[in-house]
Design a protein around this motif. Structure first.
Motif, PDB file in Angstrom:
ATOM      1  N   UNK A  44      37.641  32.300   9.765  1.00 52.76           N
ATOM      2  CA  UNK A  44      37.824  30.918  10.223  1.00 52.76           C
ATOM      3  C   UNK A  44      36.607  30.418  10.993  1.00 52.76           C
ATOM      4  N   UNK A  45      35.972  31.306  11.744  1.00 50.18           N
ATOM      5  CA  UNK A  45      34.776  30.917  12.487  1.00 50.18           C
ATOM      6  C   UNK A  45      33.550  30.819  11.593  1.00 50.18           C
ATOM      7  N   UNK A  46      33.554  31.590  10.518  1.00 53.57           N
ATOM      8  CA  UNK A  46      32.403  31.603   9.624  1.00 53.57           C
ATOM      9  C   UNK A  46      31.268  32.460  10.137  1.00 53.57           C
ATOM     10  N   UNK A  47      31.547  33.342  11.093  1.00 55.98           N
ATOM     11  CA  UNK A  47      30.533  34.252  11.628  1.00 55.98           C
ATOM     12  C   UNK A  47      31.181  35.613  11.839  1.00 55.98           C
ATOM     13  N   UNK A  62      26.721  36.400  18.247  1.00 55.10           N
ATOM     14  CA  UNK A  62      27.684  35.291  18.162  1.00 55.10           C
ATOM     15  C   UNK A  62      29.019  35.696  18.769  1.00 55.10           C
ATOM     16  N   UNK A  63      29.464  36.924  18.469  1.00 49.92           N
ATOM     17  CA  UNK A  63      30.739  37.399  19.002  1.00 49.92           C
ATOM     18  C   UNK A  63      30.735  37.479  20.513  1.00 49.92           C
ATOM     19  N   UNK A  64      29.637  37.931  21.076  1.00 48.31           N
ATOM     20  CA  UNK A  64      29.531  38.016  22.527  1.00 48.31           C
ATOM     21  C   UNK A  64      29.644  36.635  23.164  1.00 48.31           C
ATOM     22  N   UNK A  67      33.408  35.330  22.846  1.00 53.61           N
ATOM     23  CA  UNK A  67      34.346  35.932  23.784  1.00 53.61           C
ATOM     24  C   UNK A  67      34.016  35.562  25.226  1.00 53.61           C
ATOM     25  N   UNK A  68      32.712  35.397  25.523  1.00 49.28           N
ATOM     26  CA  UNK A  68      32.347  34.995  26.892  1.00 49.28           C
ATOM     27  C   UNK A  68      32.916  33.632  27.229  1.00 49.28           C
ATOM     28  N   UNK A  69      32.810  32.700  26.308  1.00 50.00           N
ATOM     29  CA  UNK A  69      33.274  31.335  26.576  1.00 50.00           C
ATOM     30  C   UNK A  69      34.788  31.197  26.470  1.00 50.00           C
ATOM     31  N   UNK A  70      35.448  32.146  25.800  1.00 49.60           N
ATOM     32  CA  UNK A  70      36.897  32.028  25.631  1.00 49.60           C
ATOM     33  C   UNK A  70      37.676  32.996  26.522  1.00 49.60           C
ATOM     34  N   UNK A  71      36.950  33.751  27.378  1.00 54.14           N
ATOM     35  CA  UNK A  71      37.621  34.763  28.209  1.00 54.14           C
ATOM     36  C   UNK A  71      38.682  34.130  29.107  1.00 54.14           C
TER      37      UNK A  71
END
Length: 297
Positions: A44-47, A62-64, A67-71
Motif C-alpha cells: 500500500x505504501x509502495x516502498x 524509508x521504513x525508519x 515508523x519514526x513519524x508514526x510512533x
C-alpha cells in the motif's frame, strides 16, 4: 491509501526484535500472519519497510522514517487499548459515590481508603447530599452507589446491609455527665437536644423519640459542625454517629450512650441501581461484601 494501526504495531514489533518470528511470538500471533500484514502495508505504501535476510530483518531508510513519524500513533493505540481493558475490569474509570455521614473516621473512610489502594486508577467522585437527593441521583443515573443510614429498605434498585456504629452523645465539657465514661438515656431526660434538619439528624431524632418519652429538642437548619459549636457554647447536647467523634470541636466531649441492653447503634446500608453495569461499581460492591459479609445463621 489506508494503513491500519495494527500493521504499524506489527512493524514496530518487528523492528524492535529484528525478527518476524520473535515479533510474532511476542504479539501472540502466527509468523505468517505478521509477515503477510507487513507485506500488505509495504504494497500500500509502495516502498519496502524492511530488508529481509536469513539473519533477520532491519528497517530500510524509508521504513525508519515511516515508523519514526508514526510512533505516536502506535503508542496512542497501545495506551487506548490498555485503558479500555483496565476500565472493562473496573481498574480504571470513575465511581460516583454519595454519602452524608462523616468521613473523619470509621468504616466508610476505611472502605474508601482500601478501594483507593486496590484501584488507584479509579477516580472517585464524592457527592455529599441529603438522603432524598441521593436517592434521586441514583434513580437518574447520576450516582453509582450511595451509603445511607438505616436498614436496607424496599426501594427501586438493589441494597445491602453494611456496618453499624455506636450513637454518641455530645456534651459541653463543663456538663456534670462529662466525667462519666458511659451515659444512659435516662440521664438525659431533662436535657435540650440540638439536632440538624440535615441527615442523619432526622434519623437520630426518631431514635431519640423512641428512647425518651417526651424529649425536648430543637432542630436547626445547620451543619454538624455548627451544631457542635452550639453544644460547645453550652446551648444543649446533641447526638452523633461514632465516625464523627474524631472531629475535634472546642468545648465538646463525646460519651457512649447506653440503655439496659447495652450501646445504642445506628446501621448503614448501600444502594445502587440494578441496571448499572459500571465495572468500577462491581469491584466496590465486592470489596463491601468482603469487608461486611452477611452473617450466617
Amino acid at each position: 491509501m489506508a494503513i491500519e494501526l495494527r500493521h504499524l504495531r506489527y512493524a514496530v514489533a518487528a523492528a524492535h526484535y529484528g525478527s518476524f518470528r520473535r515479533a510474532a511470538e511476542a504479539l501472540g500471533i502466527k509468523q505468517s500472519s505478521l509477515s503477510r500484514r507487513i507485506r500488505q502495508m509495504e504494497d500500500r505504501l509502495g516502498v519496502s519497510v524492511f530488508e529481509r535476510s536469513s539473519s533477520g530483518v532491519r528497517l530500510t531508510t524509508a521504513g525508519n522514517e515511516i515508523l519514526r513519524t508514526s510512533q505516536h500513533l502506535v503508542d496512542g493505540l497501545e495506551h487506548m487499548v490498555a485503558s479500555a481493558k483496565a476500565a472493562g475490569r473496573g481498574e480504571a474509570g470513575q465511581l460516583s459515590f454519595g454519602f452524608y455521614t462523616s468521613l473523619s473516621a470509621g468504616n466508610l473512610r476505611a472502605s474508601l481508603m482500601e478501594h483507593a489502594r486496590r484501584f488507584p486508577e479509579v477516580e472517585i467522585r464524592m457527592v455529599e447530599a441529603a438522603r432524598a437527593n441521593l436517592f434521586a441521583s441514583l434513580r437518574h443515573g447520576q450516582l453509582d452507589i450511595a451509603i445511607i443510614t438505616g436498614e436496607p429498605a424496599a426501594r427501586e434498585g438493589e441494597a445491602m446491609a453494611l456496618w453499624s456504629e455506636r450513637i454518641m452523645v455530645a456534651l459541653p465539657e463543663s456538663h456534670p455527665l462529662a466525667t462519666n465514661e458511659i451515659v444512659y438515656w435516662t440521664d438525659l431526660r431533662s436535657e435540650t437536644f440540638l439536632l440538624s434538619h440535615r441527615d442523619p439528624g432526622p434519623e437520630l431524632r426518631d431514635i431519640l423519640l423512641v428512647k425518651l418519652a417526651s424529649p425536648k429538642f430543637v432542630c436547626q437548619d445547620a451543619s454538624r459542625e455548627s451544631i457542635m459549636g452550639l453544644v460547645g457554647a453550652g446551648f444543649g447536647v446533641s447526638l452523633i454517629c461514632e465516625a464523627g467523634i474524631c472531629a475535634s470541636h472546642a468545648g465538646v466531649v463525646y460519651r457512649e450512650l447506653q440503655d439496659g441492653t447495652g450501646p445504642s447503634r445506628i446501621s448503614f446500608a448501600a444502594y445502587w441501581r440494578s441496571d448499572n453495569d459500571n465495572p468500577a461499581l462491581m469491584n466496590f460492591r465486592k470489596l463491601l461484601e468482603e469487608r461486611y459479609p452477611v452473617p450466617t445463621s
